[in-house]
Design a protein around this motif. Sequence first.
Motif, mmCIF file in Angstrom:
data_model
loop_
_atom_site.group_PDB
_atom_site.id
_atom_site.type_symbol
_atom_site.label_atom_id
_atom_site.label_comp_id
_atom_site.label_asym_id
_atom_site.label_seq_id
_atom_site.Cartn_x
_atom_site.Cartn_y
_atom_site.Cartn_z
ATOM 1 N N MET A 1 33.815 -55.134 79.619
ATOM 2 C CA MET A 1 35.169 -55.211 80.176
ATOM 3 C C MET A 1 35.099 -55.238 81.706
ATOM 4 O O MET A 1 35.371 -56.244 82.328
ATOM 5 C CB MET A 1 36.003 -54.031 79.678
ATOM 6 C CG MET A 1 36.176 -53.988 78.173
ATOM 7 S SD MET A 1 36.984 -52.475 77.600
ATOM 8 C CE MET A 1 38.569 -52.586 78.408
ATOM 9 N N THR A 2 34.712 -54.106 82.283
ATOM 10 C CA THR A 2 34.502 -54.042 83.729
ATOM 11 C C THR A 2 33.020 -53.882 84.060
ATOM 12 O O THR A 2 32.652 -53.881 85.238
ATOM 13 C CB THR A 2 35.282 -52.865 84.356
ATOM 14 O OG1 THR A 2 34.794 -51.634 83.801
ATOM 15 C CG2 THR A 2 36.767 -52.991 84.070
ATOM 16 N N HIS A 3 32.214 -53.720 83.040
ATOM 17 C CA HIS A 3 30.768 -53.517 83.202
ATOM 18 C C HIS A 3 30.040 -54.499 82.297
ATOM 19 O O HIS A 3 30.382 -54.617 81.114
ATOM 20 C CB HIS A 3 30.404 -52.078 82.822
ATOM 21 C CG HIS A 3 29.016 -51.680 83.200
ATOM 22 N ND1 HIS A 3 28.737 -50.904 84.302
ATOM 23 C CD2 HIS A 3 27.815 -51.949 82.623
ATOM 24 C CE1 HIS A 3 27.433 -50.715 84.385
ATOM 25 N NE2 HIS A 3 26.853 -51.342 83.377
ATOM 26 N N THR A 4 29.033 -55.205 82.837
ATOM 27 C CA THR A 4 28.345 -56.229 82.054
ATOM 28 C C THR A 4 27.854 -55.682 80.720
ATOM 29 O O THR A 4 27.323 -54.591 80.634
ATOM 30 C CB THR A 4 27.169 -56.808 82.861
ATOM 31 O OG1 THR A 4 26.391 -55.740 83.425
ATOM 32 C CG2 THR A 4 27.677 -57.705 83.963
ATOM 33 N N GLY A 5 28.050 -56.517 79.645
ATOM 34 C CA GLY A 5 27.902 -56.027 78.289
ATOM 35 C C GLY A 5 26.715 -56.544 77.513
ATOM 36 O O GLY A 5 25.682 -56.940 78.075
ATOM 37 N N GLY A 6 26.882 -56.574 76.191
ATOM 38 C CA GLY A 6 25.780 -56.745 75.271
ATOM 39 C C GLY A 6 25.425 -58.160 74.869
ATOM 40 O O GLY A 6 24.430 -58.350 74.159
ATOM 41 N N PHE A 7 26.185 -59.162 75.284
ATOM 42 C CA PHE A 7 25.861 -60.541 74.926
ATOM 43 C C PHE A 7 24.841 -61.111 75.915
ATOM 44 O O PHE A 7 25.086 -62.086 76.620
ATOM 45 C CB PHE A 7 27.119 -61.406 74.894
ATOM 46 C CG PHE A 7 28.073 -61.079 73.772
ATOM 47 C CD1 PHE A 7 27.656 -60.378 72.644
ATOM 48 C CD2 PHE A 7 29.398 -61.488 73.834
ATOM 49 C CE1 PHE A 7 28.536 -60.072 71.613
ATOM 50 C CE2 PHE A 7 30.290 -61.194 72.798
ATOM 51 C CZ PHE A 7 29.856 -60.480 71.695
ATOM 52 N N ALA A 8 23.691 -60.482 75.965
ATOM 53 C CA ALA A 8 22.659 -60.855 76.927
ATOM 54 C C ALA A 8 21.322 -60.281 76.484
ATOM 55 O O ALA A 8 21.259 -59.377 75.638
ATOM 56 C CB ALA A 8 23.020 -60.325 78.316
ATOM 57 N N GLU A 9 20.256 -60.809 77.079
ATOM 58 C CA GLU A 9 18.920 -60.304 76.755
ATOM 59 C C GLU A 9 18.636 -58.958 77.412
ATOM 60 O O GLU A 9 17.752 -58.223 76.965
ATOM 61 C CB GLU A 9 17.866 -61.334 77.171
ATOM 62 C CG GLU A 9 17.927 -62.616 76.347
ATOM 63 C CD GLU A 9 16.906 -63.647 76.766
ATOM 64 O OE1 GLU A 9 16.320 -64.302 75.870
ATOM 65 O OE2 GLU A 9 16.695 -63.828 77.990
ATOM 66 N N TYR A 10 19.413 -58.627 78.449
ATOM 67 C CA TYR A 10 19.258 -57.334 79.127
ATOM 68 C C TYR A 10 20.619 -56.751 79.446
ATOM 69 O O TYR A 10 21.600 -57.478 79.667
ATOM 70 C CB TYR A 10 18.461 -57.483 80.424
ATOM 71 C CG TYR A 10 16.970 -57.651 80.219
ATOM 72 C CD1 TYR A 10 16.139 -56.534 80.098
ATOM 73 C CD2 TYR A 10 16.408 -58.913 80.122
ATOM 74 C CE1 TYR A 10 14.771 -56.690 79.898
ATOM 75 C CE2 TYR A 10 15.045 -59.078 79.922
ATOM 76 C CZ TYR A 10 14.241 -57.955 79.806
ATOM 77 O OH TYR A 10 12.891 -58.103 79.596
ATOM 78 N N ALA A 11 20.677 -55.419 79.489
ATOM 79 C CA ALA A 11 21.880 -54.710 79.919
ATOM 80 C C ALA A 11 21.449 -53.477 80.704
ATOM 81 O O ALA A 11 20.444 -52.839 80.365
ATOM 82 C CB ALA A 11 22.733 -54.307 78.729
ATOM 83 N N ARG A 12 22.207 -53.175 81.744
ATOM 84 C CA ARG A 12 21.977 -51.943 82.514
ATOM 85 C C ARG A 12 23.250 -51.119 82.435
ATOM 86 O O ARG A 12 24.336 -51.613 82.751
ATOM 87 C CB ARG A 12 21.624 -52.259 83.963
ATOM 88 C CG ARG A 12 21.205 -51.025 84.760
ATOM 89 C CD ARG A 12 21.010 -51.317 86.242
ATOM 90 N NE ARG A 12 19.851 -52.159 86.475
ATOM 91 C CZ ARG A 12 19.895 -53.344 87.071
ATOM 92 N NH1 ARG A 12 21.070 -53.860 87.441
ATOM 93 N NH2 ARG A 12 18.803 -54.041 87.280
#
Length: 332
Positions: free
Chosen positions: A96-107
């Motif tokens: 939503m306001t923080h990059t999420g799970g549709f990616a190879e990496y998440a922080r």
Amino acid sequence: MDTFKALVVRENEEEISYQVEDQTKEDMLDAGEVLIKVAYSSVNYKDMLAVQKNGGVIRNYPMIPGIDLSGTIEASTDPNYSIGQQVLVTGYDMGMTHTGGFAEYARVPSSWVVRLPEDLSMKEAMIFGTAGLTAALSVYELEKNGMTPSLDQAILVTGATGGVGSIALQILSKAGYKNITALVRKENQINVAKQLGAQTVILLSDFEFTKKPLAKQTFHYILDTVGGDLVSSLLPYVYYQGSVSLCGNAGGIKLNTTVLPFILRGINLIGIDSVNISQEYRQMIWSKLAQEWKITDTTLFTAISLDELPNTIHLLKEGKHLGRTIVDITKK
């Protein structure tokens, strides 16, 4: 510079677009103490809203959506989490306001991280995802209000073949409930609902709603995933001191009703939030999903790749999506 793949949503002159792109951790990922190599994510109704214009989910662009993920810790500045640990993250501001799970990496912030229960794999965690967590919270809260398998109570599940509803049916069935009714919109959903654990299935078009504030007492408990006019229309049918859990708004956000079901029958409305619940409550529910409520071996789900995700989002928007879809981030 190392790159990774992610579904990125952008706003261009008030138009929304999204596609899988190559990104770098430094340029794209938001701050947090824990870096996770994502193994799986899952597709939720909220994720579909996230890529729509005026969807009300994403607050700033560009953004990687995805409110769920499971994976392995690759780096951590929090001593409570170590490299190699398998974890999951759902809710909070992720996607939503923080990059999420549709990616190879998440922080993510370490306060969002849940250690994967011993009896649950990363894949199984995302077969559940936010939908499974929400379904389990709904069942748990209804049981706190008197729902029990030892009594022949009539239970209704709305939106019964959707993400939350389909898992709720399976949890109820595994927990020993024998009087479960599913409410569905389309005829092709009837057999699906029965396979998921419903003993009775009602087509929405066949249900004879009353315009009176009180109707014949029909359901002791309602697990509603739709909201709006549907749940308003069902309140008159709830038994004395029965309960209704609310967790969705696909049918609208307004609740048009009277006070009579509440003051003459003493029924309860229970709001279900899976986004900001405490870590203790969250961990307890995930433990139940890993043990007595574990239904992942019978759950209707489809596994897709990150590149296939836009098409699945489109099906969800068109109302043509059944059951659960997980995103296998390693799948090509």
